[in-house]
Design a protein around this motif. Structure first.
Motif, PDB file in Angstrom:
ATOM      1  N   TRP A 153      36.905  13.301  15.140  1.00 48.26           N
ATOM      2  CA  TRP A 153      35.595  12.664  15.128  1.00 48.26           C
ATOM      3  C   TRP A 153      35.069  12.433  13.711  1.00 48.26           C
ATOM      4  O   TRP A 153      33.908  12.100  13.534  1.00 48.26           O
ATOM      5  CB  TRP A 153      34.594  13.525  15.907  1.00 48.26           C
ATOM      6  N   ARG A 154      35.910  12.563  12.698  1.00 53.66           N
ATOM      7  CA  ARG A 154      35.421  12.456  11.319  1.00 53.66           C
ATOM      8  C   ARG A 154      34.847  11.081  10.994  1.00 53.66           C
ATOM      9  O   ARG A 154      33.827  10.980  10.314  1.00 53.66           O
ATOM     10  CB  ARG A 154      36.563  12.772  10.336  1.00 53.66           C
ATOM     11  N   GLU A 155      35.503  10.029  11.451  1.00 51.94           N
ATOM     12  CA  GLU A 155      35.081   8.681  11.070  1.00 51.94           C
ATOM     13  C   GLU A 155      34.480   7.895  12.241  1.00 51.94           C
ATOM     14  O   GLU A 155      34.224   6.697  12.111  1.00 51.94           O
ATOM     15  CB  GLU A 155      36.266   7.918  10.487  1.00 51.94           C
ATOM     16  N   GLY A 156      34.275   8.554  13.350  1.00 54.37           N
ATOM     17  CA  GLY A 156      33.720   7.882  14.516  1.00 54.37           C
ATOM     18  C   GLY A 156      34.364   8.411  15.775  1.00 54.37           C
ATOM     19  O   GLY A 156      35.194   9.327  15.729  1.00 54.37           O
ATOM     20  N   PRO A 157      34.020   7.860  16.922  1.00 52.75           N
ATOM     21  CA  PRO A 157      34.617   8.311  18.178  1.00 52.75           C
ATOM     22  C   PRO A 157      36.122   8.083  18.173  1.00 52.75           C
ATOM     23  O   PRO A 157      36.595   7.050  17.694  1.00 52.75           O
ATOM     24  CB  PRO A 157      33.933   7.431  19.232  1.00 52.75           C
ATOM     25  N   PRO A 158      36.914   9.014  18.712  1.00 49.81           N
ATOM     26  CA  PRO A 158      38.366   8.810  18.807  1.00 49.81           C
ATOM     27  C   PRO A 158      38.696   7.682  19.778  1.00 49.81           C
ATOM     28  O   PRO A 158      37.832   7.187  20.510  1.00 49.81           O
ATOM     29  CB  PRO A 158      38.879  10.165  19.299  1.00 49.81           C
ATOM     30  N   ASP A 159      39.981   7.291  19.788  1.00 47.82           N
ATOM     31  CA  ASP A 159      40.388   6.083  20.512  1.00 47.82           C
ATOM     32  C   ASP A 159      40.037   6.105  21.992  1.00 47.82           C
ATOM     33  O   ASP A 159      39.640   5.080  22.551  1.00 47.82           O
ATOM     34  CB  ASP A 159      41.892   5.868  20.351  1.00 47.82           C
TER      35      ASP A 159
END
Length: 233
Positions: A153-159
């Motif tokens: 979750w570092r750069e946004g929601p996972p795939d």
């Protein structure tokens, strides 16, 4: 475009319009059994990780057999799902507090033109904090995750979550949806997923879901697993 389930039951017609392209099928407090039955009339946002083969638990074949009514309703209830449900309301209210707005539960929504395209919005917000001047409509997706997946979750929601939210955007016609995630019980994250930043991905997700629904689920032809030949010896 309306359709029917492969078992012959009519797809939800949809009630009042609650988003630009979404009509309410079932209210948020509908009994669970009726909810699970209604979801078989289309592909919902919770199906998308499996449709896109991003789920660690289910595949497109699971979605096929579920929509065809050939699997029992999934009544498994893990501790993670239990606490996720309990924490959904306070997390949604906390997001509203942090962003100085209000939210309300909605329910099961179907696209007004393609009623097999369905989703459940955790909360609807009638005054998006990104644009208060126009009282823009938006929605909030609430997640809880354990600390072991925090790096995803570092750069946004996972795939898998991104696929789910982009399907919600496609169904509802909203131009963005907010995502809230509580990680490890104390690490609060919030993000905004915008349609304009994922135009090609939205189109790809739509194509994959359409292919599964119209080429496999509706005619009753299960998709062969990758690498499996047509003929056996």
């Amino acid at each position: 475009m309306s359709t029917t389930t492969t078992a012959g039951a009519p797809a939800p017609a949809g009630g009042r319009r609650v988003t630009p392209t979404g009509r309410l099928v079932l209210h948020h407090d509908t009994p669970r059994e009726a909810w699970l039955d209604a979801r078989r009339a289309g592909i919902g946002s919770s199906d998308l990780p499996a449709v896109m083969q991003l789920s660690g638990f289910k595949t497109p074949l699971h979605v096929y057999y579920d929509k065809r009514g050939q699997l029992p309703h999934d009544d498994s209830w893990s501790e993670a799902a239990h606490f996720g449900t309990i924490l959904e309301e306070p997390l949604a209210r906390d997001w509203a507090r942090r962003n100085r707005t209000v939210v309300a539960p909605v329910g099961l929504i179907a696209n007004q033109d393609d009623s097999w395209q369905m989703c459940t919005l955790d909360r609807l917000c009638t005054e998006c904090p990104l644009d208060r001047s126009q009282r823009a409509l938006c929605a909030v997706e609430v997640k809880t995750r354990n600390a072991f997946v925090a790096q995803l979750w570092r750069e946004g929601p996972p795939d898998d979550v991104l696929a789910q939210v982009l399907w919600q955007i496609l169904v509802t016609g909203l131009d963005h949806i907010h995502v809230v995630c509580l990680i490890g019980g104390q690490d609060y994250r919030q993000y905004t997923v915008r349609r304009e930043e994922h135009i090609r991905l939205v189109a790809y997700i739509n194509a994959e879901a359409n292919r599964l629904w119209w080429e496999h689920i509706v005619p009753g032809r299960p998709r062969r697993p990758p690498g499996r030949s047509r003929r056996t010896r």
